[in-house]
Design an enzyme around this catalytic site. Structure first.
Site, PDB file in Angstrom:
ATOM      1  N   SER A   1      28.924  18.725   6.328  1.00 28.33           N
ATOM      2  CA  SER A   1      28.615  20.146   6.363  1.00 28.33           C
ATOM      3  C   SER A   1      29.726  20.894   5.654  1.00 28.33           C
ATOM      4  O   SER A   1      30.905  20.537   5.778  1.00 28.33           O
ATOM      5  CB  SER A   1      28.502  20.636   7.814  1.00 28.33           C
ATOM      6  OG  SER A   1      28.462  22.052   7.878  1.00 28.33           O
ATOM      7  N   SER A   2      29.362  21.944   4.943  1.00 20.99           N
ATOM      8  CA  SER A   2      30.379  22.775   4.308  1.00 20.99           C
ATOM      9  C   SER A   2      31.323  23.374   5.340  1.00 20.99           C
ATOM     10  O   SER A   2      32.504  23.610   5.052  1.00 20.99           O
ATOM     11  CB  SER A   2      29.705  23.894   3.493  1.00 20.99           C
ATOM     12  OG  SER A   2      28.883  23.343   2.479  1.00 20.99           O
TER      13      SER A   2
ATOM     14  N   MET B   1      23.835  26.678  -0.491  1.00 20.05           N
ATOM     15  CA  MET B   1      24.741  27.817  -0.470  1.00 20.05           C
ATOM     16  C   MET B   1      26.081  27.441  -1.103  1.00 20.05           C
ATOM     17  O   MET B   1      27.092  28.117  -0.896  1.00 20.05           O
ATOM     18  CB  MET B   1      24.938  28.338   0.954  1.00 20.05           C
ATOM     19  CG  MET B   1      23.686  28.969   1.524  1.00 20.05           C
ATOM     20  SD  MET B   1      24.003  30.198   2.829  1.00 20.05           S
ATOM     21  CE  MET B   1      24.834  29.199   4.052  1.00 20.05           C
ATOM     22  N   GLY B   2      26.072  26.360  -1.869  1.00 25.39           N
ATOM     23  CA  GLY B   2      27.283  25.979  -2.575  1.00 25.39           C
ATOM     24  C   GLY B   2      28.272  25.243  -1.698  1.00 25.39           C
ATOM     25  O   GLY B   2      27.959  24.767  -0.612  1.00 25.39           O
TER      26      GLY B   2
ATOM     27  N   LYS C   1      19.769  17.260   8.624  1.00 25.49           N
ATOM     28  CA  LYS C   1      20.765  17.876   9.501  1.00 25.49           C
ATOM     29  C   LYS C   1      20.308  19.255   9.967  1.00 25.49           C
ATOM     30  O   LYS C   1      20.512  19.627  11.119  1.00 25.49           O
ATOM     31  CB  LYS C   1      22.121  17.990   8.810  1.00 25.49           C
ATOM     32  CG  LYS C   1      23.217  18.534   9.738  1.00 25.49           C
ATOM     33  CD  LYS C   1      24.514  18.769   9.010  1.00 25.49           C
ATOM     34  CE  LYS C   1      24.503  20.069   8.253  1.00 25.49           C
ATOM     35  NZ  LYS C   1      24.533  21.260   9.161  1.00 25.49           N
TER      36      LYS C   1
ATOM     37  N   GLY D   1      26.113  15.200   0.872  1.00 26.81           N
ATOM     38  CA  GLY D   1      24.760  15.445   1.354  1.00 26.81           C
ATOM     39  C   GLY D   1      23.929  16.189   0.328  1.00 26.81           C
ATOM     40  O   GLY D   1      22.788  15.796   0.029  1.00 26.81           O
ATOM     41  N   HIS D   2      24.481  17.262  -0.246  1.00 25.04           N
ATOM     42  CA  HIS D   2      23.773  17.998  -1.298  1.00 25.04           C
ATOM     43  C   HIS D   2      23.532  17.116  -2.519  1.00 25.04           C
ATOM     44  O   HIS D   2      22.433  17.107  -3.109  1.00 25.04           O
ATOM     45  CB  HIS D   2      24.593  19.213  -1.753  1.00 25.04           C
ATOM     46  CG  HIS D   2      24.889  20.213  -0.695  1.00 25.04           C
ATOM     47  ND1 HIS D   2      26.162  20.433  -0.219  1.00 25.04           N
ATOM     48  CD2 HIS D   2      24.085  21.069  -0.020  1.00 25.04           C
ATOM     49  CE1 HIS D   2      26.134  21.382   0.697  1.00 25.04           C
ATOM     50  NE2 HIS D   2      24.893  21.793   0.841  1.00 25.04           N
TER      51      HIS D   2
ATOM     52  N   GLN E   1      15.450  24.261  10.372  1.00 24.51           N
ATOM     53  CA  GLN E   1      15.180  24.882   9.075  1.00 24.51           C
ATOM     54  C   GLN E   1      14.067  24.150   8.340  1.00 24.51           C
ATOM     55  O   GLN E   1      13.184  24.781   7.745  1.00 24.51           O
ATOM     56  CB  GLN E   1      16.450  24.878   8.228  1.00 24.51           C
ATOM     57  CG  GLN E   1      16.253  25.389   6.816  1.00 24.51           C
ATOM     58  CD  GLN E   1      17.550  25.430   6.038  1.00 24.51           C
ATOM     59  OE1 GLN E   1      18.282  26.404   6.117  1.00 24.51           O
ATOM     60  NE2 GLN E   1      17.857  24.375   5.299  1.00 24.51           N
TER      61      GLN E   1
END
Length: 278
Positions: free
Chosen positions: A181-182, A26-27, A145, A32-33, A149
């Site tokens: 986390s974002s 989700m940007g 994390k 992590g991404h 999901q």
């Protein structure tokens, strides 16, 4: 790096790659991404990231409108990694007028996050199914994390016979243990310091398990007691659950268990988890 906003455009570009690793996001990317993109490129030879803040997985009182966004920064980070493709559609491209389909994964979505956030996993499964259909990944990469999901998506892929492999990678953490986390950007300085309690609680329960404790309620008590030591932390839930069904356990079996929790710090809600045993 090709940045593509339409389904037709992405499908045309996708045809150039015999194998493609895809990282749905989700940007507002963090390490992590980026670690997932690196692994996708290494294992598949080419990598794509998707950037789409999906409105259907946010509840009516959740943070869709304020969710952090910085497309220019995200694209710069992905370009530096040598990412091959980026799919960045708008809402109308993903949900055109008249859209009326949802993907509901039964059995693993009515507990934990699903119990606290009704409808969340209907939105997650639907958008991920669409992204898989659009990007046609060889492998799709997700972080541990978001443990529930990953269970939901693996079940969807298995039950719908999707021709791809779901790869779950270790949670990437800050030096003090906080899972990246974002939403960490929402934390005020004092809340950021208090947020380390999530991982400390998980590690305390992990240590008790390593010392021989197998009673699941005793491990949940360790999680609750540790969290209670931080006045700013307000737990939504603590859990010691089966790794596949996500149902609460009475006794931790030899194959291990998923320890997870969700905690509110001011207006910010964070989740984290670890696996013990197995």
């Amino acid at each position: 790096m090709d940045v593509i906003a339409t389904v037709a455009g992405f499908r045309e570009a996708r045809a150039r790659y015999p194998r493609l690793g895809v990282v749905p996001t989700m940007g507002f990317l963090h390490e992590g991404h980026l670690s997932l993109v690196r692994q996708a490129r290494q294992e598949c030879g080419a990598a794509a990231a998707t950037i789409f803040v999906n409105p259907t997985q946010f509840g009516p009182r959740e943070d869709f409108s304020t969710y952090p966004r910085n497309m220019e920064r995200d694209l710069a980070l992905l370009r530096d990694l040598g990412t091959d493709l980026v799919f960045a559609p708008d809402v109308a491209e993903m949900y055109p007028p008249g859209y009326a389909i949802g993907v509901e994964v039964g059995g693993v979505t009515d507990v934990l996050e699903g119990a606290v956030r009704p409808g969340h996993f209907l939105g997650v499964a639907t958008v991920v199914c669409k992204l898989f259909n659009i990007t046609q990944p060889t492998r799709a990469y997700f972080g541990q994390k978001d443990a529930q999901q990953t269970v939901v998506i693996r079940k969807m892929v298995r039950d719908l016979d999707m021709p791809l492999e779901v790869v779950v990678c270790a949670t990437v953490r800050e030096a003090d243990g906080l899972a990246m986390s974002s939403r960490n950007t929402y934390l005020a300085p004092a809340e950021r310091q208090a947020a380390t309690i999530l991982y400390r609680a998980l590690r305390a329960a992990e240590s008790r398990h390593a010392a021989g404790e197998r009673d699941a309620e005793a491990l949940r008590a360790v999680l609750r007691t540790t969290l209670a030591g931080e006045p700013a932390a307000n737990p939504d839930y603590v859990s010691v659950a089966d790794r596949e069904t996500l149902r609460e356990l009475e006794t931790v079996p030899p194959q291990g268990a998923l320890l997870s929790l969700a905690v509110r710090l001011g207006k910010t809600r964070l989740i984290d988890n670890i696996i013990v045993g197995g």
